[in-house]
Design a protein around this motif. Structure first.
Motif, PDB file in Angstrom:
ATOM      1  N   GLY A  32       1.576  -0.696  -0.138  1.00  0.00           N
ATOM      2  CA  GLY A  32      -0.073   0.358  -0.165  1.00  0.00           C
ATOM      3  C   GLY A  32       0.951   1.633   0.270  1.00  0.00           C
ATOM      4  O   GLY A  32       0.829   2.398  -0.030  1.00  0.00           O
ATOM      5  N   ALA A  33       2.097   1.016   0.366  1.00  0.00           N
ATOM      6  CA  ALA A  33       2.961   2.231   0.296  1.00  0.00           C
ATOM      7  C   ALA A  33       3.305   3.968  -1.276  1.00  0.00           C
ATOM      8  O   ALA A  33       3.828   4.244  -1.460  1.00  0.00           O
ATOM      9  CB  ALA A  33       4.422   2.036   0.414  1.00  0.00           C
ATOM     10  N   GLY A  34       2.885   2.346  -2.195  1.00  0.00           N
ATOM     11  CA  GLY A  34       1.882   3.532  -3.877  1.00  0.00           C
ATOM     12  C   GLY A  34       2.968   2.328  -4.946  1.00  0.00           C
ATOM     13  O   GLY A  34       2.855   3.103  -5.760  1.00  0.00           O
ATOM     14  N   LYS A  35       4.318   1.454  -4.396  1.00  0.00           N
ATOM     15  CA  LYS A  35       4.646   0.443  -6.097  1.00  0.00           C
ATOM     16  C   LYS A  35       3.701   0.760  -6.594  1.00  0.00           C
ATOM     17  O   LYS A  35       4.653   1.228  -7.968  1.00  0.00           O
ATOM     18  CB  LYS A  35       5.106  -0.205  -5.362  1.00  0.00           C
ATOM     19  N   SER A  36       2.913   0.360  -7.209  1.00  0.00           N
ATOM     20  CA  SER A  36       2.004  -0.204  -7.820  1.00  0.00           C
ATOM     21  C   SER A  36       1.440   0.889  -8.900  1.00  0.00           C
ATOM     22  O   SER A  36       1.269   1.357  -9.736  1.00  0.00           O
ATOM     23  CB  SER A  36       0.829  -0.869  -7.941  1.00  0.00           C
ATOM     24  N   ILE A  37       1.577   2.733  -7.759  1.00  0.00           N
ATOM     25  CA  ILE A  37       0.973   4.090  -9.019  1.00  0.00           C
ATOM     26  C   ILE A  37       2.085   3.856  -9.418  1.00  0.00           C
ATOM     27  O   ILE A  37       1.428   4.611 -10.455  1.00  0.00           O
ATOM     28  CB  ILE A  37       1.143   4.920  -7.557  1.00  0.00           C
ATOM     29  N   VAL A  38       3.314   3.480  -9.288  1.00  0.00           N
ATOM     30  CA  VAL A  38       4.444   4.278 -10.267  1.00  0.00           C
ATOM     31  C   VAL A  38       4.025   3.788 -11.305  1.00  0.00           C
ATOM     32  O   VAL A  38       4.078   4.194 -12.671  1.00  0.00           O
ATOM     33  CB  VAL A  38       5.567   3.639  -9.289  1.00  0.00           C
ATOM     34  N   ILE A  39       4.254   2.189 -11.076  1.00  0.00           N
ATOM     35  CA  ILE A  39       3.915   1.289 -12.442  1.00  0.00           C
ATOM     36  C   ILE A  39       2.740   1.981 -13.070  1.00  0.00           C
ATOM     37  O   ILE A  39       2.237   2.000 -14.712  1.00  0.00           O
ATOM     38  CB  ILE A  39       3.502   0.423 -11.936  1.00  0.00           C
ATOM     39  N   LEU A 131       4.762  -6.634 -17.715  1.00  0.00           N
ATOM     40  CA  LEU A 131       4.411  -8.180 -17.596  1.00  0.00           C
ATOM     41  C   LEU A 131       3.646  -8.110 -15.727  1.00  0.00           C
ATOM     42  O   LEU A 131       4.316  -7.931 -14.853  1.00  0.00           O
ATOM     43  CB  LEU A 131       5.755  -9.064 -17.483  1.00  0.00           C
ATOM     44  N   GLY A 132       2.003  -7.944 -15.732  1.00  0.00           N
ATOM     45  CA  GLY A 132       2.038  -8.026 -14.915  1.00  0.00           C
ATOM     46  C   GLY A 132       1.158  -8.651 -13.822  1.00  0.00           C
ATOM     47  O   GLY A 132       0.937  -9.604 -15.206  1.00  0.00           O
ATOM     48  N   GLN A 133      -0.083  -8.976 -12.868  1.00  0.00           N
ATOM     49  CA  GLN A 133      -1.140  -9.794 -12.926  1.00  0.00           C
ATOM     50  C   GLN A 133      -2.111  -9.427 -14.003  1.00  0.00           C
ATOM     51  O   GLN A 133      -2.591 -11.189 -13.985  1.00  0.00           O
ATOM     52  CB  GLN A 133      -1.874  -9.428 -11.534  1.00  0.00           C
ATOM     53  N   HIS A 134      -2.620  -8.668 -14.519  1.00  0.00           N
ATOM     54  CA  HIS A 134      -3.552  -8.508 -15.765  1.00  0.00           C
ATOM     55  C   HIS A 134      -2.924  -9.357 -16.747  1.00  0.00           C
ATOM     56  O   HIS A 134      -4.034  -9.988 -17.705  1.00  0.00           O
ATOM     57  CB  HIS A 134      -3.638  -7.193 -16.237  1.00  0.00           C
ATOM     58  N   GLU A 135      -1.446  -9.654 -17.137  1.00  0.00           N
ATOM     59  CA  GLU A 135      -1.150 -10.914 -18.393  1.00  0.00           C
ATOM     60  C   GLU A 135      -1.054 -12.094 -18.163  1.00  0.00           C
ATOM     61  O   GLU A 135      -1.777 -12.544 -19.030  1.00  0.00           O
ATOM     62  CB  GLU A 135       0.636 -10.158 -18.421  1.00  0.00           C
ATOM     63  N   HIS A 136      -1.261 -12.401 -16.828  1.00  0.00           N
ATOM     64  CA  HIS A 136      -1.997 -14.008 -16.935  1.00  0.00           C
ATOM     65  C   HIS A 136      -3.126 -13.744 -17.094  1.00  0.00           C
ATOM     66  O   HIS A 136      -3.349 -14.775 -17.549  1.00  0.00           O
ATOM     67  CB  HIS A 136      -2.089 -13.912 -14.951  1.00  0.00           C
ATOM     68  N   GLN A 137      -4.180 -13.325 -16.808  1.00  0.00           N
ATOM     69  CA  GLN A 137      -5.692 -13.029 -17.868  1.00  0.00           C
ATOM     70  C   GLN A 137      -4.896 -13.101 -18.688  1.00  0.00           C
ATOM     71  O   GLN A 137      -6.377 -14.256 -19.234  1.00  0.00           O
ATOM     72  CB  GLN A 137      -6.650 -12.202 -16.784  1.00  0.00           C
ATOM     73  N   PHE A 138      -4.559 -12.803 -19.561  1.00  0.00           N
ATOM     74  CA  PHE A 138      -4.259 -12.143 -20.947  1.00  0.00           C
ATOM     75  C   PHE A 138      -3.625 -13.667 -21.459  1.00  0.00           C
ATOM     76  O   PHE A 138      -4.375 -14.786 -22.571  1.00  0.00           O
ATOM     77  CB  PHE A 138      -3.007 -11.253 -21.157  1.00  0.00           C
ATOM     78  N   LEU A 139      -2.968 -14.639 -21.082  1.00  0.00           N
ATOM     79  CA  LEU A 139      -2.679 -15.978 -20.977  1.00  0.00           C
ATOM     80  C   LEU A 139      -3.491 -16.773 -21.285  1.00  0.00           C
ATOM     81  O   LEU A 139      -3.764 -18.218 -20.906  1.00  0.00           O
ATOM     82  CB  LEU A 139      -1.217 -15.846 -20.387  1.00  0.00           C
ATOM     83  N   LEU A 140      -4.629 -16.770 -19.923  1.00  0.00           N
ATOM     84  CA  LEU A 140      -5.223 -17.734 -20.302  1.00  0.00           C
ATOM     85  C   LEU A 140      -6.373 -17.524 -20.860  1.00  0.00           C
ATOM     86  O   LEU A 140      -7.452 -18.972 -21.406  1.00  0.00           O
ATOM     87  CB  LEU A 140      -6.323 -17.712 -18.646  1.00  0.00           C
ATOM     88  N   ASP A 141      -6.671 -16.612 -21.468  1.00  0.00           N
ATOM     89  CA  ASP A 141      -7.608 -16.569 -22.947  1.00  0.00           C
ATOM     90  C   ASP A 141      -6.753 -17.048 -23.821  1.00  0.00           C
ATOM     91  O   ASP A 141      -6.279 -16.645 -24.929  1.00  0.00           O
ATOM     92  CB  ASP A 141      -7.901 -14.953 -22.915  1.00  0.00           C
ATOM     93  N   ILE A 462       8.977  -4.386 -17.805  1.00  0.00           N
ATOM     94  CA  ILE A 462       8.176  -3.974 -16.428  1.00  0.00           C
ATOM     95  C   ILE A 462       7.879  -4.889 -16.228  1.00  0.00           C
ATOM     96  O   ILE A 462       6.920  -5.653 -16.626  1.00  0.00           O
ATOM     97  CB  ILE A 462       7.123  -2.448 -16.241  1.00  0.00           C
ATOM     98  N   PHE A 463       8.113  -5.499 -14.414  1.00  0.00           N
ATOM     99  CA  PHE A 463       6.992  -6.415 -13.776  1.00  0.00           C
ATOM    100  C   PHE A 463       6.839  -6.139 -12.729  1.00  0.00           C
ATOM    101  O   PHE A 463       7.360  -5.711 -12.177  1.00  0.00           O
ATOM    102  CB  PHE A 463       8.739  -7.727 -13.687  1.00  0.00           C
ATOM    103  N   ASP A 464       5.347  -6.041 -12.394  1.00  0.00           N
ATOM    104  CA  ASP A 464       4.422  -5.828 -11.408  1.00  0.00           C
ATOM    105  C   ASP A 464       4.312  -6.556 -10.695  1.00  0.00           C
ATOM    106  O   ASP A 464       3.320  -7.682 -10.684  1.00  0.00           O
ATOM    107  CB  ASP A 464       3.401  -5.137 -12.499  1.00  0.00           C
ATOM    108  N   GLU A 465       4.921  -7.386  -9.672  1.00  0.00           N
ATOM    109  CA  GLU A 465       4.644  -8.372  -8.340  1.00  0.00           C
ATOM    110  C   GLU A 465       4.060  -9.260  -9.364  1.00  0.00           C
ATOM    111  O   GLU A 465       3.096  -9.922  -9.025  1.00  0.00           O
ATOM    112  CB  GLU A 465       3.543  -7.811  -8.005  1.00  0.00           C
ATOM    113  N   VAL A 466       4.733  -9.769 -10.537  1.00  0.00           N
ATOM    114  CA  VAL A 466       4.603 -11.550 -11.484  1.00  0.00           C
ATOM    115  C   VAL A 466       5.846 -12.448  -9.978  1.00  0.00           C
ATOM    116  O   VAL A 466       5.535 -13.268 -10.511  1.00  0.00           O
ATOM    117  CB  VAL A 466       5.709 -11.546 -12.360  1.00  0.00           C
TER     118      VAL A 466
END
Length: 566
Positions: A32-39, A131-141, A462-466
């Motif tokens: 919650g510190a704001g790391k993902s806001i940067v991404i 490459l982030g968590q949303h990419e996982h959904q892309f890969l599952l499609d 960019i790797f967002d919490e992979v």
């Protein structure tokens, strides 16, 4: 490569600026510190949608600006910039900014020039891959698997696909025309009668594109005949006859005669005398032209009526067939072509059937070539991904690209592509969505990116919490793979794992602080001692012991040795 990122008034960030380095950049901090806001801010620069809700409370606008060094895909980027009319900087930098206002409007700029959001999406695809968590959904499609596979294709493969697409469009056009041909004889005769009537009506009008303007000019003359006659007649009399006295020509004759006398005395007057003589001749000519014009014009009520009738008929045709005579004539040409097609119905039908058969044959041949190319491509990808998966602690995994040929084609060919995987010995291959866990998906996506990154030329990954779902030895292997990748690309990674954080070439710590009733984000680039403390915090939480600090120091030393070995 992303050199600099500046963020103002985005979410809980009031102002933040970071200079990223080459190689492996890591962002860590409390949840919650704001790391993902940067991404998310980087995403805004490459075309992500945004709304006014991202604006920091109490502010009127949010602004994100990034400075990129164009060190790959130069030709493609230069082509895009030229098309958009954006000037290029001499130092190969690209400044992209995105402003979101409280009204909900968004303004995108590249090197200072406003561009549409779609342009950021195009140019961003050549600069950054996320490459982030949303990419996982892309890969599952599974519907996306064909596009992922085709991304690995070379220029020859892409040219084949483009040619197939053109053939299919042509084929569909032929089929559409063929099915639109008349099936009913009565309908056919009715259409022939209508087209002939329309063509004959336009032809009988004998139109020309210049006629309407000429008629309007002639009507204007006739409607203002008296005024025109008086103006021209008065001018003629002043020039030639005079109004109870000498005319202009009489006076000019006297002036010229006087100057002849003066010239005989002073030769300097020669030029002036000749100039006035020319004026005299031109005035005489103008007077004669006015006399001829007066003799030619004549008011004719019948002619005016005929002009009005002609203009009314032209306007009638314009209401039926087009806003201008040019449009009417174009309409006639189109209808003549339609009539010709109908009159030669059988010939055209046969011609279309032959063309349809020929195109279908070409489409099948081209589709087979694309299918074989995909099979070769899939075999290579399977080998490479399985190799990387073993390196990422999935030794028993078997990745397979399943390609099935469909009967009906689309613009990509006849193939349906789906990624299958078995993660354990003895288990059958199944779709990714049926078998892969979050940690397995992270590693499969990392494997895909590792292979694709070597061919697509995108400089920044960019790797967002992979690192979700992985730990221990697997985390170490993932960290090593990312470190290896960072030797050819700039990596920016948000992580909670010490194994990944210790591999960084530049480590940034993001913290959240409160002042009064407001919350602020602070970003600090850590030095060696700072990195030891942050790694210890990640490993031990609030209770940091000397043992944990020593372990953190050891992690950094081991990471340094590994990176030096690459």
């Amino acid at each position: 490569m992303l050199l600099n990122l500046s963020i103002q008034n985005v979410a809980i960030i009031d102002k933040l600026e970071v200079e990223f380095k080459e190689g492996f950049n890591v962002l860590t901090g409390e949840t919650g510190a704001g790391k993902s806001i940067v991404i998310d801010s980087v995403l805004l620069l490459i075309g992500a949608r945004a709304n006014k809700d991202i604006i920091r409370s109490g502010e009127e606008r949010a602004l994100v600006e990034g400075v990129f060094l164009v060190d790959s895909n130069k030709d493609k980027i230069a082509e895009l910039l030229e098309e958009a009319g954006v000037s290029q900087e001499e130092d190969d930098t690209l400044i992209i900014s995105r402003e979101i206002t409280k009204s909900g409007r968004s303004y995108s700029r590249v090197n200072g020039k406003i561009v549409p959001l779609s342009f950021l999406d195009k140019i961003g695809a050549l600069l950054v891959d996320i490459l982030g968590q949303h990419e996982h959904q892309f890969l599952l499609d599974s519907s996306q698997h064909l596009f992922i596979l085709d991304n690995f294709g070379d220029e020859e493969f892409k040219a084949l696909k483009e040619r197939f697409k053109q053939l299919l469009e042509e084929y569909r056009s032929v089929v559409k025309e063929k099915t639109s041909l008349f099936k009913d004889e009565r309908e056919k005769e009715q259409m022939i009668d209508l087209l002939r009537y329309q063509i004959q009506e336009i032809e009988s009008a004998n139109l020309s594109e210049e006629e309407e303007q000429q008629l309007i000019e002639r009507r204007n003359i006739l409607m203002n005949y008296e005024k025109l006659f008086n103006a021209v007649n008065s001018s003629y009399k002043i020039l030639y006859e005079g109004n109870g006295g000498f005319s202009v020509l009489d006076n000019l004759h006297k002036v010229v005669k006087n100057l002849e006398t003066a010239f005989s005395i002073d030769g300097k007057l020669k030029g002036l005398k000749e100039k006035l003589e020319n004026i005299l001749y031109e005035t005489e000519d103008a007077a004669l032209q006015l006399r001829d014009y007066l003799g030619a014009i004549d008011f004719n009520q019948k002619a005016l009526e005929e002009i009005e009738e002609r203009l009314n008929h032209i306007n009638f045709l314009k209401r039926k067939y087009g806003p201008t005579i040019s449009h009417i004539l174009s309409f006639k040409e189109e209808k003549e072509k339609e009539l010709d097609k109908i009159l030669h119905f059988e010939e055209r039908q046969k011609e279309l059937e032959e063309k349809e058969a020929k195109l279908w044959e070409e489409i099948n041949k081209m589709g087979s070539k694309i299918h074989e190319k995909r099979k070769t491509l899939a075999s290579h990808i399977e080998e490479e991904i399985n190799k990387v998966l073993k390196e990422l602690n999935m030794p028993n995994a078997s990745f397979k690209v399943d390609i099935t040929k469909e009967e009906s084609p689309n613009e990509n060919g006849f193939d349906r592509v789906e990624f299958l995987i078995s993660t354990n010995i003895g288990e059958p291959l199944k779709p990714l969505s049926k078998i892969a866990s979050g940690g397995e998906l992270s590693r499969i996506m990392l494997a895909l990116k590792t292979i694709l990154a070597s061919s697509d030329g995108i400089p920044t990954l960019i790797f967002d919490e992979v690192d979700t779902g992985i730990s221990g030895k697997t985390a170490q292997l993932v960290a090593e793979k990312m470190a290896y990748l960072s030797r050819r690309h700039q990596l920016i990674c948000v992580t909670h794992l010490p194994q990944i954080a210790c591999m960084a070439d530049a480590h940034y710590f993001i913290s959240k602080i409160s002042k009064g009733d407001r919350t602020y984000i602070k970003l600090t680039e850590l030095d060696y001692e700072g990195r030891i403390k942050e790694l210890a915090r990640i490993m031990g939480g609030e209770k940091i012991t000397s043992t944990i600090l020593e372990h953190a120091k050891e992690l950094l030393e081991m990471a340094s040795k590994f990176k030096n070995s690459l």
